[in-house]
Design an enzyme around this catalytic site. Structure first.
Site, mmCIF file in Angstrom:
data_model
loop_
_atom_site.group_PDB
_atom_site.id
_atom_site.type_symbol
_atom_site.label_atom_id
_atom_site.label_comp_id
_atom_site.label_asym_id
_atom_site.label_seq_id
_atom_site.Cartn_x
_atom_site.Cartn_y
_atom_site.Cartn_z
ATOM 1 N N SER A 133 -4.204 13.715 7.624
ATOM 2 C CA SER A 133 -4.113 12.427 7.151
ATOM 3 C C SER A 133 -3.680 12.640 5.613
ATOM 4 O O SER A 133 -4.141 11.841 4.806
ATOM 5 C CB SER A 133 -5.631 11.578 7.040
ATOM 6 O OG SER A 133 -5.486 10.299 6.742
ATOM 7 N N SER A 149 -6.440 4.663 5.806
ATOM 8 C CA SER A 149 -5.565 5.736 6.367
ATOM 9 C C SER A 149 -4.990 5.172 7.828
ATOM 10 O O SER A 149 -4.057 5.883 8.358
ATOM 11 C CB SER A 149 -5.951 7.084 6.284
ATOM 12 O OG SER A 149 -5.956 7.684 5.070
ATOM 13 N N LYS A 172 -1.301 4.434 8.138
ATOM 14 C CA LYS A 172 -0.601 5.637 8.287
ATOM 15 C C LYS A 172 0.092 5.567 9.732
ATOM 16 O O LYS A 172 1.112 6.340 10.169
ATOM 17 C CB LYS A 172 -1.239 6.991 8.213
ATOM 18 C CG LYS A 172 -1.622 7.282 6.735
ATOM 19 C CD LYS A 172 -2.049 8.489 6.359
ATOM 20 C CE LYS A 172 -2.391 8.798 4.905
ATOM 21 N NZ LYS A 172 -3.631 9.211 4.652
#
Length: 437
Positions: A129, A69, A72
């Site tokens: 997230s 993640s 991101k």
């Protein structure tokens, strides 16, 4: 052994012991000795100064690894840029599509047809997230997640991220994406190096500092009907010092940025902390253990401790300082034939405590050679480039600083310029005659 010799050795030992008791040993044995680097349980890591990008520590920092993640961060950046450019608005209400609704992993349980604002989805991305919120935002920017991944890759190249490759907006492995929405024009898996994660974090902090106001939220209630708010996965937030469960991970000054975890990636974290006017960026990738153990935060704390405790800001080039052997530059058509010049700004870097850095002039470049009067005090008249050795990486670095006029040089009268030209003519003529012999 002679008694006199023993007495001398005894006296020397007493004197040495007295100095140790009075002054202690220096932290570093010499100006070239660096503080001990942290020993980390991470496959790769980097520590950077968020102001200059200066690298303070690195370990396998150019190794491309699955970021999970942490990728991101690029999605966050591109969404924010779309808002700043007017292509999206934080208050735009969007309808959730099939791709977002089918995401797995960390999510806010969006259903197809739900409606939420860009801002709500962005907070869900930054704080929790949420994969479903992330995908929906990507589609709002580029029409499809695959097209958005192409934009991510183009932006990575523009930023100088040489070891990064994106196939989606979330960092999920290809096999974990909804089969219908897996990319067909982009091969491989998402990868990023610790150095690239640091470069991306640096860009976010410089170009989108407002993001930190979102990333430092401890929690956020996504829907009024939700029983519990989303909890921030970043347990290092300084505000967690009052949280009994997370207190041991809280680190003063931490206000971002992004966690990441998959089975393939291990435990990842890109963090930033601000203390006493210095902001650092730390990245750890491939830390072993489970999310519940929080070891990625403990390893990041080691990096931050190393940076804040072992380094200090030092100005190695002062503002308004003259440059040795280049105190003046030539001027034509002025009352004076030269003008005094000084540095326009200072140059400050983080240096290990006890280590000296001596910059050396590499080049002085006037804006034009020679300069032409009139010149006002403070006018930019050129640049000076210094070279120095980075004390942390031992790499040769350069710093270029503007040069400004330290005095005014008015344009000379035609009478003055005429006599100067005549003088120069005869001077050159005489020198030419001398050269004949």
């Amino acid at each position: 052994m002679p008694l006199a010799f023993l007495s001398k050795r005894f006296v020397a030992a007493v004197v040495l012991a007295s100095f140790v008791l009075l002054f202690g040993f220096s932290s570093y044995a010499s100006a070239d000795e660096l503080p001990a680097a942290p020993q980390l349980e991470a496959q790769s890591a980097i520590l950077m100064d968020a102001e200059s990008g200066q690298i303070l520590f690195q370990h396998n920092a150019d190794e491309a690894r699955p970021p999970a993640s942490m990728s991101k961060m690029m999605t966050e950046f591109l969404v924010s840029m779309a808002v700043k450019q007017g292509r999206l608005s934080w208050d735009d209400k969007v309808t959730v599509g099939e791709n977002a609704a089918k995401q797995i992993g960390s999510r806010i349980l969006l259903a197809e047809g739900d409606q939420h604002t860009i801002r709500e989805l962005y907070i869900a991305l930054a704080v929790y997230s949420a994969n479903d919120a992330t995908v929906q935002l990507a589609e709002e920017v580029s029409g499809s997640e695959e097209e958005f991944a192409k934009l991510m890759n183009e932006t990575a190249v523009e930023m100088g991220m040489t070891q990064s490759h994106f196939i989606n907006s979330t960092g999920l492995d290809r096999a974990d994406m909804p089969e219908k929405f897996r990319p067909t024009s982009i091969e491989g898996e998402t990868t990023m190096s610790a150095k690239d994660a640091g470069i991306l974090a640096l860009r976010i902090i410089k170009d989108d500092p407002e993001f930190l106001e979102t990333s430092k939220l401890q929690e956020y209630k996504f829907r009024p009907r939700d029983k519990e708010p989303m909890k921030n996965w970043n347990w290092m937030l300084g505000s967690n010092k009052d949280n009994a469960t997370l207190r041991k991970f809280a680190y003063e000054g931490v206000d971002g940025l992004k966690t990441g975890h998959t089975t393939r990636a291990g435990q990842n974290f890109t963090g930033t902390a601000l203390r006493d006017g210095t902001r650092l960026i730390a990245v750890v990738m491939g830390v072993p253990g489970t999310t519940e153990q929080g070891k990625r935060f403990l390893e990041t704390a080691r990096l931050f401790d190393y940076g804040f405790k072992s380094f200090e800001k030092k100005t190695i080039i002062e503002a308004k300082a003259s440059v040795p052997e280049y105190e003046t530059l030539k001027v034509k058509k002025g009352k004076s034939t030269t003008v005094g010049v000084v540095t326009a700004t200072d140059f400050t870097i983080l240096i290990p405590k006890g280590v000296a850095v001596e910059p050396v002039v590499q080049e002085v470049k006037p804006t034009e050679d020679p300069l032409v009067a009139p010149i006002a005090q403070g006018d930019k008249v050129g640049t000076v480039t210094y070279k120095y050795k980075d004390p942390s990486t031992q790499e040769e670095k350069t710093a270029t600083i503007d040069l400004i006029a330290s005095e005014e040089v008015n344009k000379g009268s035609w009478w003055r310029l005429l006599f100067r030209a005549i003088g120069n003519f005869f001077s050159n003529l005489f020198q030419g005659i001398v050269d004949l012999f």
